[in-house]
Design a protein around this motif. Sequence first.
Motif, PDB file in Angstrom:
ATOM      1  N   ARG A  10       0.847  -1.194   0.000  1.00  0.00           N
ATOM      2  CA  ARG A  10       0.000   0.000   0.000  1.00  0.00           C
ATOM      3  C   ARG A  10       0.878   1.238   0.000  1.00  0.00           C
ATOM      4  O   ARG A  10       1.783   1.377   0.833  1.00  0.00           O
ATOM      5  CB  ARG A  10      -0.896  -0.028   1.236  1.00  0.00           C
ATOM      6  N   CYS A  11       0.627   2.141  -0.954  1.00  0.00           N
ATOM      7  CA  CYS A  11       1.382   3.384  -0.983  1.00  0.00           C
ATOM      8  C   CYS A  11       0.577   4.477  -1.689  1.00  0.00           C
ATOM      9  O   CYS A  11      -0.382   4.207  -2.404  1.00  0.00           O
ATOM     10  CB  CYS A  11       2.757   3.212  -1.612  1.00  0.00           C
ATOM     11  N   TYR A  12       1.008   5.695  -1.469  1.00  0.00           N
ATOM     12  CA  TYR A  12       0.323   6.875  -1.987  1.00  0.00           C
ATOM     13  C   TYR A  12       0.968   7.280  -3.303  1.00  0.00           C
ATOM     14  O   TYR A  12       2.203   7.333  -3.410  1.00  0.00           O
ATOM     15  CB  TYR A  12       0.442   8.012  -0.972  1.00  0.00           C
ATOM     16  N   GLY A  13       0.131   7.535  -4.316  1.00  0.00           N
ATOM     17  CA  GLY A  13       0.669   7.893  -5.619  1.00  0.00           C
ATOM     18  C   GLY A  13      -0.184   8.911  -6.341  1.00  0.00           C
ATOM     19  O   GLY A  13      -1.226   9.346  -5.846  1.00  0.00           O
ATOM     20  N   TYR A  14       0.248   9.269  -7.551  1.00  0.00           N
ATOM     21  CA  TYR A  14      -0.338  10.382  -8.290  1.00  0.00           C
ATOM     22  C   TYR A  14      -0.772  10.007  -9.704  1.00  0.00           C
ATOM     23  O   TYR A  14      -0.785  10.842 -10.589  1.00  0.00           O
ATOM     24  CB  TYR A  14       0.658  11.545  -8.319  1.00  0.00           C
ATOM     25  N   THR A  15      -1.145   8.760  -9.921  1.00  0.00           N
ATOM     26  CA  THR A  15      -1.652   8.326 -11.221  1.00  0.00           C
ATOM     27  C   THR A  15      -3.165   8.470 -11.227  1.00  0.00           C
ATOM     28  O   THR A  15      -3.838   8.114 -10.271  1.00  0.00           O
ATOM     29  CB  THR A  15      -1.249   6.859 -11.487  1.00  0.00           C
ATOM     30  N   GLY A  16      -3.692   8.989 -12.331  1.00  0.00           N
ATOM     31  CA  GLY A  16      -5.136   9.124 -12.472  1.00  0.00           C
ATOM     32  C   GLY A  16      -5.494   9.981 -13.664  1.00  0.00           C
ATOM     33  O   GLY A  16      -4.726  10.853 -14.080  1.00  0.00           O
ATOM     34  N   TYR A  17      -6.671   9.738 -14.197  1.00  0.00           N
ATOM     35  CA  TYR A  17      -7.129  10.453 -15.379  1.00  0.00           C
ATOM     36  C   TYR A  17      -7.485  11.909 -15.071  1.00  0.00           C
ATOM     37  O   TYR A  17      -7.235  12.801 -15.865  1.00  0.00           O
ATOM     38  CB  TYR A  17      -8.334   9.725 -15.982  1.00  0.00           C
ATOM     39  N   LEU A  18      -8.076  12.156 -13.908  1.00  0.00           N
ATOM     40  CA  LEU A  18      -8.475  13.518 -13.541  1.00  0.00           C
ATOM     41  C   LEU A  18      -7.261  14.321 -13.081  1.00  0.00           C
ATOM     42  O   LEU A  18      -6.392  13.800 -12.373  1.00  0.00           O
ATOM     43  CB  LEU A  18      -9.520  13.480 -12.428  1.00  0.00           C
ATOM     44  N   PRO A  19      -7.184  15.592 -13.480  1.00  0.00           N
ATOM     45  CA  PRO A  19      -6.015  16.411 -13.102  1.00  0.00           C
ATOM     46  C   PRO A  19      -5.766  16.438 -11.595  1.00  0.00           C
ATOM     47  O   PRO A  19      -4.610  16.401 -11.159  1.00  0.00           O
ATOM     48  CB  PRO A  19      -6.364  17.804 -13.632  1.00  0.00           C
ATOM     49  N   GLU A  20      -6.831  16.492 -10.804  1.00  0.00           N
ATOM     50  CA  GLU A  20      -6.636  16.555  -9.345  1.00  0.00           C
ATOM     51  C   GLU A  20      -6.015  15.270  -8.782  1.00  0.00           C
ATOM     52  O   GLU A  20      -5.358  15.299  -7.746  1.00  0.00           O
ATOM     53  CB  GLU A  20      -7.942  16.892  -8.617  1.00  0.00           C
ATOM     54  N   GLU A  21      -6.202  14.152  -9.479  1.00  0.00           N
ATOM     55  CA  GLU A  21      -5.583  12.909  -9.022  1.00  0.00           C
ATOM     56  C   GLU A  21      -4.060  12.987  -9.125  1.00  0.00           C
ATOM     57  O   GLU A  21      -3.345  12.405  -8.303  1.00  0.00           O
ATOM     58  CB  GLU A  21      -6.089  11.717  -9.842  1.00  0.00           C
ATOM     59  N   GLN A  22      -3.575  13.720 -10.124  1.00  0.00           N
ATOM     60  CA  GLN A  22      -2.133  13.845 -10.303  1.00  0.00           C
ATOM     61  C   GLN A  22      -1.535  14.943  -9.426  1.00  0.00           C
ATOM     62  O   GLN A  22      -0.320  15.051  -9.321  1.00  0.00           O
ATOM     63  CB  GLN A  22      -1.800  14.079 -11.773  1.00  0.00           C
ATOM     64  N   LEU A  24      -3.349  15.909  -6.084  1.00  0.00           N
ATOM     65  CA  LEU A  24      -3.674  15.531  -4.705  1.00  0.00           C
ATOM     66  C   LEU A  24      -3.247  14.107  -4.369  1.00  0.00           C
ATOM     67  O   LEU A  24      -2.934  13.798  -3.237  1.00  0.00           O
ATOM     68  CB  LEU A  24      -5.177  15.680  -4.457  1.00  0.00           C
ATOM     69  N   GLY A  25      -3.276  13.236  -5.366  1.00  0.00           N
ATOM     70  CA  GLY A  25      -2.891  11.845  -5.161  1.00  0.00           C
ATOM     71  C   GLY A  25      -3.965  11.021  -4.483  1.00  0.00           C
ATOM     72  O   GLY A  25      -5.053  11.521  -4.159  1.00  0.00           O
ATOM     73  N   GLN A  26      -3.654   9.752  -4.269  1.00  0.00           N
ATOM     74  CA  GLN A  26      -4.581   8.818  -3.638  1.00  0.00           C
ATOM     75  C   GLN A  26      -3.825   7.544  -3.277  1.00  0.00           C
ATOM     76  O   GLN A  26      -2.699   7.335  -3.706  1.00  0.00           O
ATOM     77  CB  GLN A  26      -5.731   8.496  -4.571  1.00  0.00           C
ATOM     78  N   TRP A  27      -4.461   6.695  -2.494  1.00  0.00           N
ATOM     79  CA  TRP A  27      -3.870   5.427  -2.102  1.00  0.00           C
ATOM     80  C   TRP A  27      -4.024   4.391  -3.202  1.00  0.00           C
ATOM     81  O   TRP A  27      -5.055   4.360  -3.889  1.00  0.00           O
ATOM     82  CB  TRP A  27      -4.500   4.904  -0.815  1.00  0.00           C
ATOM     83  N   PHE A  28      -3.022   3.564  -3.342  1.00  0.00           N
ATOM     84  CA  PHE A  28      -3.041   2.417  -4.247  1.00  0.00           C
ATOM     85  C   PHE A  28      -2.638   1.182  -3.460  1.00  0.00           C
ATOM     86  O   PHE A  28      -1.866   1.272  -2.501  1.00  0.00           O
ATOM     87  CB  PHE A  28      -2.048   2.609  -5.403  1.00  0.00           C
ATOM     88  N   GLU A  29      -3.159   0.043  -3.874  1.00  0.00           N
ATOM     89  CA  GLU A  29      -2.775  -1.233  -3.281  1.00  0.00           C
ATOM     90  C   GLU A  29      -2.327  -2.165  -4.398  1.00  0.00           C
ATOM     91  O   GLU A  29      -2.968  -2.223  -5.449  1.00  0.00           O
ATOM     92  CB  GLU A  29      -3.943  -1.842  -2.521  1.00  0.00           C
ATOM     93  N   VAL A  30      -1.239  -2.879  -4.153  1.00  0.00           N
ATOM     94  CA  VAL A  30      -0.667  -3.765  -5.169  1.00  0.00           C
ATOM     95  C   VAL A  30      -0.468  -5.152  -4.565  1.00  0.00           C
ATOM     96  O   VAL A  30       0.058  -5.290  -3.467  1.00  0.00           O
ATOM     97  CB  VAL A  30       0.694  -3.222  -5.681  1.00  0.00           C
ATOM     98  N   ASP A  31      -0.923  -6.153  -5.303  1.00  0.00           N
ATOM     99  CA  ASP A  31      -0.649  -7.553  -4.988  1.00  0.00           C
ATOM    100  C   ASP A  31       0.141  -8.126  -6.154  1.00  0.00           C
ATOM    101  O   ASP A  31      -0.176  -7.848  -7.318  1.00  0.00           O
ATOM    102  CB  ASP A  31      -1.943  -8.353  -4.808  1.00  0.00           C
TER     103      ASP A  31
END
Length: 118
Positions: A10-22, A24-31
């Motif tokens: 689990r980590c915080y990142g800045y990938t996303g289609y909406l400009p605010e996602e890049q 403000l960022g958001q949490w991502f989870e990877v398995d």
Amino acid sequence: MDCIQLTGIRCYGYTGYLPEEQVLGQWFEVDLTLWLDLTSAGESDDIADTLDYRHAIEKVKQLVKTSKFALVEKLASAIAATLLQLEQVQQVRVLLSKPAAPIPDFGGQITIDITRAR
């Protein structure tokens, strides 16, 4: 073929289609599922004969934290390509989730599931 599974990265990142996602960022989870031959490690009990999965986890975290892709599909593909560069890894499965995607009236999560091989 043998595999190592790493779940709940689990980590915080800045990938996303909406400009605010890049911004403000958001949490991502990877398995991850990493396919490799574990025969030697099972016999020798020596970390040199296996994949030190701390390195794989660190590579995933670094990619998620520093990438600014528009699509989570691109981020999942970048993770897979990076992990396939590790000498022992023959195949990788990446499950990349956005637990709180900014979609009105949607409380679920978005998950991309890709498998790549050498």
